[in-house]
Design an enzyme around this catalytic site. Structure first.
Site, PDB file in Angstrom:
ATOM      1  N   GLU A 147    -140.111 -76.498  -8.866  1.00 14.23           N
ATOM      2  CA  GLU A 147    -141.459 -76.577  -8.912  1.00 14.23           C
ATOM      3  C   GLU A 147    -142.221 -76.863  -7.378  1.00 14.23           C
ATOM      4  O   GLU A 147    -141.840 -77.969  -6.816  1.00 14.23           O
ATOM      5  CB  GLU A 147    -142.110 -77.443  -9.791  1.00 14.23           C
ATOM      6  CG  GLU A 147    -143.694 -77.437 -10.340  1.00 14.23           C
ATOM      7  CD  GLU A 147    -144.002 -78.417 -11.121  1.00 14.23           C
ATOM      8  OE1 GLU A 147    -145.147 -78.167 -11.790  1.00 14.23           O
ATOM      9  OE2 GLU A 147    -143.537 -79.548 -11.092  1.00 14.23           O
TER      10      GLU A 147
ATOM     11  N   HIS B 229    -143.634 -89.280 -20.253  1.00 11.52           N
ATOM     12  CA  HIS B 229    -144.362 -88.062 -19.558  1.00 11.52           C
ATOM     13  C   HIS B 229    -143.516 -86.655 -19.255  1.00 11.52           C
ATOM     14  O   HIS B 229    -143.766 -85.591 -19.927  1.00 11.52           O
ATOM     15  CB  HIS B 229    -144.672 -88.504 -18.244  1.00 11.52           C
ATOM     16  CG  HIS B 229    -145.411 -87.437 -17.325  1.00 11.52           C
ATOM     17  ND1 HIS B 229    -146.726 -87.550 -17.288  1.00 11.52           N
ATOM     18  CD2 HIS B 229    -145.237 -86.400 -16.693  1.00 11.52           C
ATOM     19  CE1 HIS B 229    -147.403 -86.466 -16.439  1.00 11.52           C
ATOM     20  NE2 HIS B 229    -146.251 -85.751 -16.297  1.00 11.52           N
ATOM     21  N   GLU B 230    -142.392 -86.878 -18.741  1.00 17.14           N
ATOM     22  CA  GLU B 230    -141.489 -85.592 -18.601  1.00 17.14           C
ATOM     23  C   GLU B 230    -141.054 -85.112 -19.912  1.00 17.14           C
ATOM     24  O   GLU B 230    -140.860 -83.911 -20.027  1.00 17.14           O
ATOM     25  CB  GLU B 230    -140.365 -85.795 -17.664  1.00 17.14           C
ATOM     26  CG  GLU B 230    -140.535 -86.500 -16.077  1.00 17.14           C
ATOM     27  CD  GLU B 230    -141.863 -85.677 -15.569  1.00 17.14           C
ATOM     28  OE1 GLU B 230    -141.522 -84.594 -15.629  1.00 17.14           O
ATOM     29  OE2 GLU B 230    -142.433 -86.472 -14.874  1.00 17.14           O
TER      30      GLU B 230
ATOM     31  N   HIS C 239    -143.329 -82.987 -21.617  1.00 12.72           N
ATOM     32  CA  HIS C 239    -143.588 -81.589 -20.826  1.00 12.72           C
ATOM     33  C   HIS C 239    -142.648 -80.686 -21.767  1.00 12.72           C
ATOM     34  O   HIS C 239    -142.653 -79.580 -21.737  1.00 12.72           O
ATOM     35  CB  HIS C 239    -143.324 -81.918 -19.566  1.00 12.72           C
ATOM     36  CG  HIS C 239    -144.334 -81.959 -18.719  1.00 12.72           C
ATOM     37  ND1 HIS C 239    -145.287 -81.379 -18.528  1.00 12.72           N
ATOM     38  CD2 HIS C 239    -144.261 -82.810 -17.547  1.00 12.72           C
ATOM     39  CE1 HIS C 239    -146.243 -81.677 -17.619  1.00 12.72           C
ATOM     40  NE2 HIS C 239    -145.539 -82.685 -17.082  1.00 12.72           N
TER      41      HIS C 239
ATOM     42  N   ASN D 269    -137.851 -80.381 -15.690  1.00  8.20           N
ATOM     43  CA  ASN D 269    -136.815 -79.095 -15.817  1.00  8.20           C
ATOM     44  C   ASN D 269    -136.267 -79.090 -17.335  1.00  8.20           C
ATOM     45  O   ASN D 269    -135.847 -80.151 -17.870  1.00  8.20           O
ATOM     46  CB  ASN D 269    -135.687 -79.121 -15.001  1.00  8.20           C
ATOM     47  CG  ASN D 269    -135.948 -79.335 -13.665  1.00  8.20           C
ATOM     48  OD1 ASN D 269    -136.758 -78.840 -12.784  1.00  8.20           O
ATOM     49  ND2 ASN D 269    -135.650 -80.400 -12.922  1.00  8.20           N
TER      50      ASN D 269
ATOM     51  N   GLY E 174    -142.018 -87.945  -8.158  1.00  9.82           N
ATOM     52  CA  GLY E 174    -141.572 -89.037  -9.081  1.00  9.82           C
ATOM     53  C   GLY E 174    -140.355 -88.607 -10.089  1.00  9.82           C
ATOM     54  O   GLY E 174    -139.633 -89.202 -10.324  1.00  9.82           O
TER      55      GLY E 174
END
Length: 844
Positions: free
Chosen positions: A121, A289-290, A293, A257, A253
């Site tokens: 990204e 947070h990840e 996603h 993926n 941070g």
């Protein structure tokens, strides 16, 4: 280099077969990419960057191609349009930029080692394999990896490994996904695994430089986060596993993926026996947070980068929703108020700031979209506002339908508002468009005019600005029912104030709960009423009062002279959120004093007055059974006491250092930075400096390393500062990912500022080459602007950066940060005498 034609319009891939043969020793790799898809035209373009293309075949036949490096393109002429299979062979170098395929370096027992990882990204997949490197170009992927392997190494990717044959690691076919979410890694890794209630395998992986128990916290949070999201979203996690990987070198941070989330070590691993509560909270929110996603961003992806906020704002809100459910005792929404809300309000008040939704075509400007205070913080605050409007039942129902409709495909902001609107019966899009498409936010003025209670909205600015007449649809959340639920007009008269006050029995307030993105300016009558009844206010309301008054002072709508005395009224609070706000406001008073002046001595005395009782109450060491609030408050009051040069605090810190000199890492993590910083500043010498720098090099504990960094950058010795700056470009000492923190700390040190400023100007080209393609590159400019405060520094800043205004990705940042410094210089000149006089009178 405007990418006026999206490559996806010419060629739409359905499946990739990717084979990579990576030679770590030579820092090179060869590859073969076979792309099956539909060519809409005979002339197609496929992305590549820094790849040496050896051959191109279509349906088994060699075909002509040209390379257009300016457009990152392979231009290919097909025999015919329609379904086709394009095979490209190539070779390339591993990067040292933390983008594409790159090595991550670490040391075990004095031996330097490396693992290979990826970061694709925003548009760096094209550095690893030819592809249509656009988020809309979703396809399935078969990944096969070969490398100079030795026994004991682990290989990871988005999907499970199927088999190893002739040294090639073959991974299962992915679901349909965007190129920027492809990931793989390999090396001497250790891991721990568990399984969710629904059967998803969860794993945490790291290098063997870490203790095995450092993986436990992350594994627990990851498992429970996946379980929470499956239930909240009412949508199963769509992959067989969710791996979390800590990379020693990582520019962002963390990165979402799909199935292989990558992190900085600091944001995944921690010592369960000695980590401060706020650091645990930070690691938990990053993981949550990840993993948010994995649905919002991965399962359903923005169509183009202009809707980046759709990914990041949502995940930023959901990290708090999730952690609040997992660890309710943390009251994590208070952290949201002191971090995300504050960042958004500060940044969004500068004229020229980007809106949440930004049109972008030039690939060089995509990374500039990642303005954390806007795309992450403001965007998440707007979604919190939506959540408060529609409620969790409608939010969950809307999201379930949104995922069902768009899974494995792409969506826009309008698609989300449509789903939430259908679920709630509220025209969410109409309300949100005024917030997403316009930069900035309003200040709502509440006043009593001729006995009438009046509210009106106007855009709030800090610094010079061009008034554009913007208006918003503002959820007011008033304490009086007579106020409209949504303020759409410029001005509204609510009625006779005396009658309304008597009827309601409480002071008139707006934005109760502080969930909406605006600030309030109360006139003297209304503010006095609130302050006279401040004991009845909850912690968030007290924080909001301090936060709004500070911003109004920064915007020159009130004077800091009226704000400073209020701090003493809140100084005995046992609430961490109130103390955070209090010391944030107090810290802003430092800009009004010259170092080592009589005015600074008075300010230090004021800090001592603010903190003395709390230091006495809390002490330096945690007590059994103390509250989370006390744990989170202690660092603020100790920092204030040390700034005040309180002799007892200095002596206590020195005594702690002396008692723990042989095991500094074992100092309690929440106070360790203050002990080390105090020692370097007041008792430092060459020997201590060398000892700490060597400990920094050797430690794998990110929290301890950050404490050492802060301490060493605090030295007053010019020779040691020069020695430190020499290490800025020594990656074996200071990794490029950590350099910005070092630079900021030295720049903020009055004894180091000139040397740090000289370094960045002299070595800008080195910095640009080293981290210039990184989405955080522009934040070096932001850091400088956050510190400079004199006319001399302003002139130097403009002289250095204005010639760089045409550099893609830097233009907005330079313009905004010039305004930030100009505004600060003007405010200081206007207020300093009155503020310093007010401080002097308070301490008498």
């Amino acid at each position: 280099m405007a990418e006026l034609t999206r490559f996806y319009t010419m060629f739409q891939p359905a499946h990739y077969d990717i084979f990579l043969d990576i030679n770590r020793e030579e820092k090179q790799f060869t590859g073969k990419a076979t792309i099956t898809g539909n060519a809409r035209e005979q002339l197609i373009s496929i992305h590549q960057k820094n790849l040496k293309i050896l051959s191109v075949q279509a349906d088994g036949q060699n075909i002509p191609f040209t390379i257009d490096n300016d457009a990152d393109a392979i231009r290919i002429s097909l025999a015919k349009a329609g379904d086709t299979k394009v095979t490209i062979t190539y070779k390339a170098d591993l990067t040292d930029t933390m983008m594409g395929i790159y090595p991550s370096y670490y040391t075990v027992d004095g031996v330097k080692k490396q693992i290979i990882g990826t970061q694709f990204e925003t548009n760096f997949a094209r550095q690893a394999f030819p592809c249509i490197d656009e988020p809309e170009a979703k396809a399935t992927f078969d990944i096969a990896l070969k490398f100079d392997e030795h026994p004991g190494e682990i290989t990871l990717s988005n999907m499970p490994e199927l088999r190893v044959k002739d040294g090639v690691h073959y991974f299962d076919t992915t679901v349909r996904m965007s190129t920027y979410l492809v990931a793989f890694a390999f090396g001497e890794l250790q891991g721990k695994q568990t399984t969710t209630k629904s059967g998803v395998k969860i794993g945490v992986f790291a290098t063997k430089a870490h203790q095995a128990n450092e993986l436990d916290f992350g594994l627990d949070i990851a498992k429970r986060s996946i379980e929470f999201y499956e239930e909240f979203y009412q949508t199963p996690y769509p992959l067989p596993h969710s791996w979390q990987l800590a990379l020693p070198d990582f520019s962002a941070g963390a990165m979402e993926n799909w199935g292989l989330v990558t992190y900085r070590e600091a944001y995944l691993l921690l010592d369960p026996d000695n980590t401060a509560l706020d650091m645990k909270q930070l690691v938990a929110t990053v993981i949550a947070h990840e993993l948010a996603h994995q649905w919002f961003g991965d399962l359903v992806t923005m169509k183009w980068w202009d809707d980046l906020w759709l990914n990041e704002s949502f995940a930023n809100m959901m990290e708090y929703v999730a952690v609040d459910a997992l660890e309710p005792d943390w009251r994590i929404w208070e952290t949201f108020q002191t971090s995300e809300v504050l960042a958004a309000l500060q940044r969004d008040a500068t004229d020229g700031v980007q809106s949440v939704h930004v049109n972008v075509e030039n690939p060089a400007e995509i990374d500039a979209l990642f303005d954390g205070a806007i795309v992450y913080a403001k965007g998440s605050r707007l979604l919190v506002m939506v959540r408060a409007l529609i409620g969790d039942d409608a939010l969950r129902a809307g999201l379930k339908n949104y995922f069902a409709t768009h899974q494995f495909n792409n969506a826009t902001g309008a698609d989300l508002w449509s789903a939430l609107g259908d679920a709630s019966g509220i025209d969410v899009g109409a309300i949100m468009n005024s917030w997403l498409e316009q930069p900035g936010y309003p200040v709502v003025t509440a006043s009593v005019n001729d006995g009438q209670l009046v509210i009106e909205q106007q855009q709030f600015f800090i610094g010079k600005a061009q008034e554009a007449g913007r208006q918003w649809q503002i959820p007011l959340n008033s304490s009086y029912e007579t106020a409209p639920a949504i303020l759409t007009a410029k001005k509204v008269v609510l009625g006779d104030y005396a009658a309304l006050r008597q009827k309601n029995g409480v002071p008139f307030r707006l934005n109760v709960g502080n969930n909406s993105h605006f600030i309030v300016k109360y006139d003297k009558t209304l503010l006095t009423d609130i302050l006279d009844n401040s004991t009845a206010l909850d912690s968030i309301s007290k924080l909001q009062l301090l936060q709004d008054l500070r911003l109004l002072a920064e915007g020159k709508q009130v004077s800091y002279v009226t704000v400073a005395p209020l701090l003493l009224s809140f100084a005995d609070s046992h609430s961490a959120v109130v103390n955070t706000a209090l010391y944030q406001v107090a810290g802003n008073l430092k800009k009004f004093v010259t170092p080592d002046s009589d005015e600074e001595k008075n300010l230090k005395a004021f800090f001592n007055k603010l903190s003395a009782a709390q230091v006495a109450r809390l002490g330096w060491k945690a007590k059994d059974g103390e509250s989370n609030d006390d744990q989170l408050t202690r660092p603020y009051v100790l920092s204030a006491a040390l700034y005040a040069e309180n002799a007892d605090a200095i002596a206590a810190a020195h005594a702690l250092f002396t008692a723990n000199s042989k095991q500094l890492a074992a100092l309690p993590a929440d106070i360790r930075v203050f002990v080390l910083r105090n020692e370097v500043k007041h008792f430092g010498n060459d020997s201590l400096f060398d000892k700490l720098l060597e400990a920094y090099r050797q430690s794998s504990d990110a929290s301890y390393k950050a404490d050492i960094s802060s301490a060493l950058a605090n030295t007053t010795d010019a020779n040691l500062i020069a020695h430190l700056i020499e290490k800025f470009e020594d990656a074996d000492t200071i990794k490029p990912q950590d350099l910005r923190a070092w630079f900021r700390s030295v720049l903020a040190n009055k004894d180091g500022q000139q040397a740090a400023w000289d370094w960045i100007r002299d070595d800008w080209q080195w910095l640009e080459k080293t981290v210039g393609g990184d989405m955080e590159f522009t934040t070096y400019i932001t850091v400088i602007a956050s510190i400079f405060r004199t006319p001399k520094r302003l002139a130097e800043f403009k002289n250095f950066f204005e010639p760089k205004l045409e550099t893609p990705g830097l233009t907005r940042e330079i313009k905004m940060d010039t305004k930030v410094i100009e505004s600060r210089v003007e405010l200081i000149e206007r207020e300093k005498d009155a503020v310093n006089a007010a401080i002097a009178s308070i301490i008498e």
